[in-house]
Design an enzyme around this catalytic site. Structure first.
Site, PDB file in Angstrom:
ATOM      1  CE  LYS A  45      43.195 -51.767  16.490  1.00  0.00           C
ATOM      2  NZ  LYS A  45      43.020 -50.424  15.873  1.00  0.00           N
ATOM      3  CG  HIS A 101      17.448 -71.655  -0.904  1.00  0.00           C
ATOM      4  ND1 HIS A 101      16.387 -72.476  -1.251  1.00  0.00           N
ATOM      5  CD2 HIS A 101      17.553 -70.752  -1.916  1.00  0.00           C
ATOM      6  CE1 HIS A 101      15.896 -72.097  -2.410  1.00  0.00           C
ATOM      7  NE2 HIS A 101      16.578 -71.052  -2.845  1.00  0.00           N
ATOM      8  CD  GLU A 148      35.828 -50.909  14.995  1.00  0.00           C
ATOM      9  OE1 GLU A 148      36.695 -51.768  15.229  1.00  0.00           O
ATOM     10  OE2 GLU A 148      35.895 -50.141  14.009  1.00  0.00           O
TER      11      GLU A 148
END
Length: 402
Positions: free
Chosen positions: A391, A275, A249
């Site tokens: 938003k 792994h 951000e």
């Protein structure tokens, strides 16, 4: 290892340092370690509930969770801390069902005071239990609508300073209040942050490391765009999540020349991800830097017992080895295998132990590193216009306007 790069910042280390010193006068996170914690500690003593539930999202929870996750198994904490931070209905329901709501303090955190996810969850909690001055605390900006709600209902509130962004707010009331309430030493947290602050601003060891690392990231950003934090402790899982938000951000921006910038953060856990993701690092495209984070003292003497397993006697050399020694040897093996290739940038950060000071050291160093990288990249680390656009669209959708 030697690399050729195609970007030369016009800013010298001295220029960058002077820019940070100047910015320190207006950006609040730099100086949070100097604040008086007495009000936080005084309030914590009044909390009688056994459960503390933080309702928030992103910067309102990730830093606090990172510290709590790192410390909780090594501390005798007086209370339990939970986080309601997603609108996933299954997650909300399962967490709420596991908590005695009548023995809970709800801490509602939102810088703006109108965060949709936070208010939605708080509404749901209000449908289950009466939230009032006896069981609710608000942390927000002084002039937010959430603070107006708190005042109208005589609910105690603490301030998030306007010049402290959410993802840089962990050493403010956002992080310190929930942590001190459950029994974490917040003065030690701030001491840890101040150690890094002092070293950087007096041009000590941290100054050299942070400037050198940031310059490399930016100068070679077109070669190595992905920055992998390989944390060799499950305790650092919360730190990894916090780092991803902080980096993504803050650094994914359009610069002053209208050029898109960004360093992609990846947080993985060793030995689990050695792994899986390690294969991509070692034999995949050379577009990643690696920072391995080790813990020197795990505060645990758990050992591999001398148990005989038929058919597996060739592994009896493991008997008696402490798990903390095993995981650090795994980290060392990973570091050596990467360095032997001589074409993957890799550095190592070793945390001395499981303490408030050590996790605060690490987190404040990464905050400074983020700010320095942003200066080299000619971007603003403290806004998030890409997030704000989403938003606005969400609000219109929920209002039925689109």
């Amino acid at each position: 290892m030697k690399y050729k790069h195609n970007f030369n910042p016009t800013l010298s280390d001295k220029d960058i340092f002077n820019e940070i010193v100047k910015e320190k006068e207006s950006i609040g996170y730099y100086n949070l370690m100097h604040e008086d914690t007495n009000l936080f500690k005084k309030y914590a003593k009044t909390v009688k509930q056994s459960n503390i539930v933080v309702i928030g999202i992103g910067g309102s929870t990730l830093g606090t969770y990172a510290i709590y996750k790192f410390l909780k198994h090594s501390k005798h904490l007086s209370k339990k801390l939970y986080f309601l931070e997603t609108t996933d209905p299954i997650d909300i329901k399962s967490k709420v069902e596991a908590i005695d709501l009548n023995d809970t303090l709800f801490i509602v955190i939102s810088k703006s005071g109108t965060t949709i996810e936070t208010v939605s969850i708080f509404k749901y909690i209000n449908s289950l239990v009466k939230c009032d001055k006896n069981n609710t605390l608000v942390i927000t900006e002084n002039d937010s609508k959430l603070n107006k709600y708190a005042k109208a209902n005589s609910i105690k509130s603490f301030e998030i300073p306007k010049n402290v962004g959410g993802r840089f707010s962990v050493f403010s009331a956002v992080g310190l209040l929930p942590l001190v309430i459950v029994g974490i030493d917040i003065d030690e947290l701030l001491r840890g942050a101040k150690e890094v602050y002092d070293s950087f601003f007096t041009k000590g060891r941290k100054y050299i490391r942070i400037l050198k690392k940031a310059r490399f990231f930016v100068e070679y950003k077109n070669n190595f765009n992905m920055n992998v934090v390989f944390s060799y402790s499950s305790r650092l899982e919360g730190f990894n999540k916090w780092y991803i938000q902080l980096w993504g951000e803050s650094l994914g921006k359009v610069d002053i020349n209208s050029t898109r910038q960004g360093l992609t953060p990846i947080g993985i856990i060793g030995p689990i991800d050695q792994h899986s993701f390690l294969q991509l690092i070692v034999e995949g495209k050379r577009d990643k830097t690696v920072t391995v984070i080790k813990v020197d003292d795990f505060d645990s003497d758990l050992k591999i017992p001398q148990v005989k397993l038929e058919g597996l006697s060739e592994l009896d050399y493991l008997d008696g080895i402490e798990f903390s020694s095993l995981i650090n040897k795994q980290a060392d093996a990973t570091i050596e295998s990467i360095n032997n290739l001589n074409d993957i940038p890799c550095d190592v950060i070793t945390i001395d132990g499981v303490s408030e000071r050590s996790i605060a050291n690490l987190m404040y160093e990464y905050e400074l590193l983020t700010s320095v990288c942003a200066k080299f990249m000619y971007i603003n680390a403290y806004d998030q216009p890409g997030v704000e656009a989403g938003k606005i669209i969400l609000k219109k959708k929920l209002e039925g306007k689109i």
